[in-house]
Each structure stands twice: as C-alpha cells, then as structure tokens.
Design a protein around this motif. Structure first.
Motif: not given
Length: 343
Positions: A123-140
C-alpha cells in the motif's frame, strides 16, 4: 464472509472469532474503498475485485492468528493477485471477481502462515497498489481505521442489481402508479457519474446484463410489481413491453452519490411525472431493517436450501456471537444436514 466461514469451520473457531475477523477485514476494505473506490472505477477497475482481496486477506489472517509481520506478508500476497475490470460487468466474470478474491485471500493467509513471503509495502509509495492503479498516494488511506467504524454505514441491497441503480429503481417504483406505460414518450434519469460509468447497458440481452442496466431496471419498475429478483434473470429480459420501454430511457450524469436519483416521465399528452430519491432503500440514509434483510435472505435462500434450513440460518446468524463453533451454520448454507441432532 465467503473466505472466512469455511476457514472458521475448518479451524474450529467460534462465532465471536468469526465476527471479529469479519470486522477487521471489512474495516480495512471499507477505509481503502472510501479513498480509492471511485478513482478505481474511473480508470476501469472494479473496486470489489481489487480491494476485496485485501480486506478478505486481513480477515482470514486475523482469524487464523497471523502475527503482525506475517499479516503484512499476507496483505502483500493478496495485493499481488488483486484484479477486476468494469468491462466484466454483465458477464459471469463480475461475480467471479468476488469469488476469486475470497479464494486468493485464503491462499494468501495460508501461504503467509507457512512462511511464504510477499511485499509488506503493497500500500506504500510509488510502486504500491494505490499509486500503480489510481495514481493516488493519499495520507487519508487508513487514517481513521479503528476510530471511525464504517460498518455502521454499510449498505444492504434490496434489489438483485448493481447498487448504483437502486435510487433510480426506488423512484420508478413510486412513479409506477402515476404512469400509463402506453403513453410514455421519454424517461429521463438523473443519476450519479458512477451509475453512468458502470451501470448503463442500453439493451440487456441477459439477466447478468440487466443487473447493470439502469435503463432496463427503471423501465421494468415503471411497469409495476416493484423489482423482484426474477426481473434480473434471462426470463425477465425476454419481456417485449419492458424492452420497448427501455429504449425510451435517457441517463444524465447529475449526482455525486450513487444513492441519489431523479426520474422524470414525459407522456405523449404532455404530462410529466417526476420523483427524487436522496437515499436509496438500503443505503446509510435509508437503511433496511433487520426484518427487511432477513426477508430478502429467506426469499432467495428458500429455493436453494429449503424453508426450514433458511429459517435456521437466520436464527444462527442472529446469535452468531454465542455460537461455540460454525459447523451447523456452514452445513446449512451449503445444503447439508447440520451436525446437531436436534435440528
């Protein structure tokens, strides 16, 4: 729950154990979905297919007692398998997303338990699932986990269709007594952007496609009889009057929430009838009661496992936190004889 119940039965866990594990997995998935759900949809991913892998893996991992490090590994293994595309909607692949997520969650937890490794940084960083699939690296992501319980805002669907259609169905049901189907010229449905994106098959040719056709669901409800489950079967889509009315339905992206809709019917004599729904039946602002939910389960389960077994399932679930094991419940839902001699 599809992942948890068989594991709980096999490992001899109690009903209270099952509930704790379910809550852990549900909350992880719901908090991820509250941030990632719509961005996934707008990129063409099915959030259930993606995020249910993660929530279910946490649930199974918690149920079998994985320590912290192996729970992180379990999450990484599940994230490596997470997938699901909106293009599957209207086919068997759509419910397969949820079934695959359950199976992969069990596999991930058992592999982590056995020492198999996976990235704990899924779930973390530029290679985590959120960033890879959505472009989001969100503190929320997960910021309110454990302090804000999203399970209390859960939605239970009264109709056998995509949840993004329910508000429009509710409006059409209320309009049905006012409308003469023979005089309908056009039907305008103001719905959410997600509804237009995910549930707008214009002329469904099967029950599976009907579940993702706001046009069909509204036309069917306007013709009366509510929106029973059989409307969303192959037989339901063979009704000529419904299909003719379906072609007169226009969708307009107006609302932000999928719980909102406005349906307006223009008749050939110039009269208009409209209804607005702010919270669809079953959504947090208009929840189903326990009786509503039990009635839906009984309606659907009786034909599969029989009325007495279906009623027994309801009774066992009502007292789930007091069940010493899950053998009876598991046997009943798969249509087998329960282990208890008095049932």
């Amino acid at each position: 729950m599809a992942a948890l119940l068989p594991v709980a039965e096999a490992r001899g866990r109690t009903g209270a154990d099952l509930l704790r594990a379910f809550l852990a997995g549900y909350e992880v998935q719901a908090h991820l979905s509250s941030v990632l759900g719509q961005p996934l949809i707008h990129r063409g991913f099915h959030p259930t297919g993606v995020l249910t892998h993660l929530g279910s893996a946490i649930g199974v991992g918690a149920l079998i007692g994985l320590p912290r490090e192996r729970l992180a590994t379990c999450l990484g293994l599940a994230g490596a398998q997470a997938a699901g595309l909106l293009t599957s909607f209207g086919t068997m692949a759509k419910p397969f997303h949820a079934g695959k997520a359950a199976a992969d969650a069990v596999l991930s937890a058992f592999l982590a338990e056995a020492g198999f490794t996976g990235s704990p940084a899924v779930l973390d960083g530029e290679r985590g699932l959120p960033m890879v699939l959505t472009g989001i690296d969100d503190d929320r992501l997960g910021a309110e986990l454990g302090t804000r319980w999203l399970v209390v805002d859960n939605a239970v669907k009264p109709y056998a269709a995509c949840g993004a259609i329910h508000a429009a169905i509710d409006a059409a049901i209320r309009l049905a007594p006012l409308v003469d189907p023979a005089r309908v010229e056009r039907i305008r449905c103001d719905v959410s952007a997600v509804t237009v994106r995910a549930a707008a098959i214009p002329r469904p040719a099967s029950g599976l496609e009907a579940k993702f056709s706001t046009q069909y669901a509204v036309a069917s409800a306007l013709l009366g009889a509510g929106a029973p489950a059989w409307h969303f079967t192959d037989r339901g889509t063979q009704r000529a009057d419904v299909m003719a009315l379906t072609e007169r339905v226009d969708l307009v992206s107006t609302y932000e929430r999928i719980t909102q809709a406005r349906v307006e019917v223009l008749q050939t004599d110039g009269t208009r009838h409209a209804d607005v729904i702010d919270w669809a039946k079953g959504s947090p602002g208009n929840p189903m009661t326990s009786e509503d939910t039990a009635r839906k389960f009984l309606d659907l389960a009786t034909g599969r496992i029989g009325p007495s077994a279906a009623a027994e399932v309801v009774a066992l679930v009502d007292g789930l936190d007091k069940q010493p094991d899950l053998r009876d419940l598991a046997a009943l839902v798969r249509g087998a004889e329960p282990a208890r001699a008095d049932v």
